[in-house]
Motif scaffolding. Sequence first.
Motif, mmCIF file in Angstrom:
data_model
loop_
_atom_site.group_PDB
_atom_site.id
_atom_site.type_symbol
_atom_site.label_atom_id
_atom_site.label_comp_id
_atom_site.label_asym_id
_atom_site.label_seq_id
_atom_site.Cartn_x
_atom_site.Cartn_y
_atom_site.Cartn_z
ATOM 1 N N THR A 15 0.833 -1.204 0.000
ATOM 2 C CA THR A 15 0.000 0.000 0.000
ATOM 3 C C THR A 15 0.866 1.253 0.000
ATOM 4 O O THR A 15 1.775 1.391 0.823
ATOM 5 N N PHE A 16 0.575 2.155 -0.936
ATOM 6 C CA PHE A 16 1.262 3.434 -1.032
ATOM 7 C C PHE A 16 0.296 4.548 -0.629
ATOM 8 O O PHE A 16 -0.839 4.586 -1.109
ATOM 9 N N SER A 17 0.766 5.461 0.198
ATOM 10 C CA SER A 17 -0.032 6.654 0.476
ATOM 11 C C SER A 17 0.007 7.567 -0.737
ATOM 12 O O SER A 17 0.900 7.470 -1.583
ATOM 13 N N ARG A 18 -0.947 8.480 -0.827
ATOM 14 C CA ARG A 18 -0.950 9.438 -1.922
ATOM 15 C C ARG A 18 0.318 10.298 -1.892
ATOM 16 O O ARG A 18 0.897 10.618 -2.932
ATOM 17 N N GLU A 19 0.738 10.663 -0.678
ATOM 18 C CA GLU A 19 1.940 11.484 -0.533
ATOM 19 C C GLU A 19 3.174 10.745 -1.046
ATOM 20 O O GLU A 19 4.046 11.336 -1.700
ATOM 21 N N ARG A 20 3.238 9.450 -0.768
ATOM 22 C CA ARG A 20 4.389 8.670 -1.220
ATOM 23 C C ARG A 20 4.383 8.528 -2.737
ATOM 24 O O ARG A 20 5.429 8.597 -3.395
ATOM 25 N N LEU A 21 3.207 8.320 -3.305
ATOM 26 C CA LEU A 21 3.106 8.223 -4.758
ATOM 27 C C LEU A 21 3.528 9.526 -5.425
ATOM 28 O O LEU A 21 4.223 9.519 -6.445
ATOM 29 N N LEU A 22 3.114 10.654 -4.843
ATOM 30 C CA LEU A 22 3.533 11.951 -5.374
ATOM 31 C C LEU A 22 5.056 12.075 -5.359
ATOM 32 O O LEU A 22 5.671 12.523 -6.328
ATOM 33 N N LYS A 23 5.649 11.677 -4.260
ATOM 34 C CA LYS A 23 7.104 11.805 -4.124
ATOM 35 C C LYS A 23 7.834 10.915 -5.127
ATOM 36 O O LYS A 23 8.795 11.354 -5.782
ATOM 37 N N GLU A 24 7.386 9.665 -5.260
ATOM 38 C CA GLU A 24 8.088 8.708 -6.108
ATOM 39 C C GLU A 24 7.869 8.952 -7.597
ATOM 40 O O GLU A 24 8.775 8.720 -8.404
ATOM 41 N N VAL A 25 6.683 9.400 -7.976
ATOM 42 C CA VAL A 25 6.358 9.553 -9.393
ATOM 43 C C VAL A 25 6.519 10.990 -9.878
ATOM 44 O O VAL A 25 7.118 11.251 -10.926
ATOM 45 N N TRP A 26 5.993 11.941 -9.121
ATOM 46 C CA TRP A 26 6.065 13.347 -9.536
ATOM 47 C C TRP A 26 7.375 14.009 -9.097
ATOM 48 O O TRP A 26 7.815 14.968 -9.695
ATOM 49 N N GLY A 27 7.968 13.499 -8.004
ATOM 50 C CA GLY A 27 9.239 14.033 -7.535
ATOM 51 C C GLY A 27 9.084 14.993 -6.368
ATOM 52 O O GLY A 27 7.997 15.509 -6.092
#
Length: 221
Positions: free
Chosen positions: A168-180
């Motif tokens: 499970t990824f949080s939205r914040e983590r997804l933003l960091k990993e994908v958007w930077g």
Amino acid sequence: MENRILIVEDNPAIAELLEMNLSVAGYRTRCCMAGEEALELFREDREFDLALVDVMLPGADGFSLLPSFKERGIPVIFLTAKDDVVSKVRGLKGGAEDYIVKPFEVLELLVRVEKVLERTGRLQKSLTVRDVEILLESRTVMRGGEEIRLKPLEYDLLVLLARNKNVTFSRERLLKEVWGDLYIGETRTVDVHIGQLRKKLGVPGLIQTIPKVGYRLEEKR
């Protein structure tokens, strides 16, 4: 073919945690509880893509194992409670690809494992989840023999989730990993892209919403 990871860790709880999370993320694992056990294992099985090695092991410590791993071309990430600069420098100068201090976040470890596999050219060339195939070198996604055209960020989201199946990824983590780290915007951006990705893939239940947390990709129904 799944990447194989050797765990050399004498703490049973940590070893079990690593095995469980790596297996969930799609890796095949094998565990040794001591340095000598790892050396003995090499006599029958040396086909590993990466080793996660504790420094403070009974008998032969992690530092003394590095030459054997290098001889077999197996990249090493140290996982250790030794957080002093001298130990870090010794490990990295000795040839380790990374040095992670305990306690660590599992999600960060998974990302670092992926980066080392990618950097050393050992990361698998394709990912398959249900009937969706991701061809990593060409950045192509196929289903039923037909290409699914994804935008760059949709593709990056899918790859991140597929490489960490059932995590499970949080939205914040997804933003960091994908958007930077430099992205400035709302987490709703993630929801919009996930919605578009689900629609294009057309696989019910593949990407699950975890209430109040975020998202995960589930390999099985």
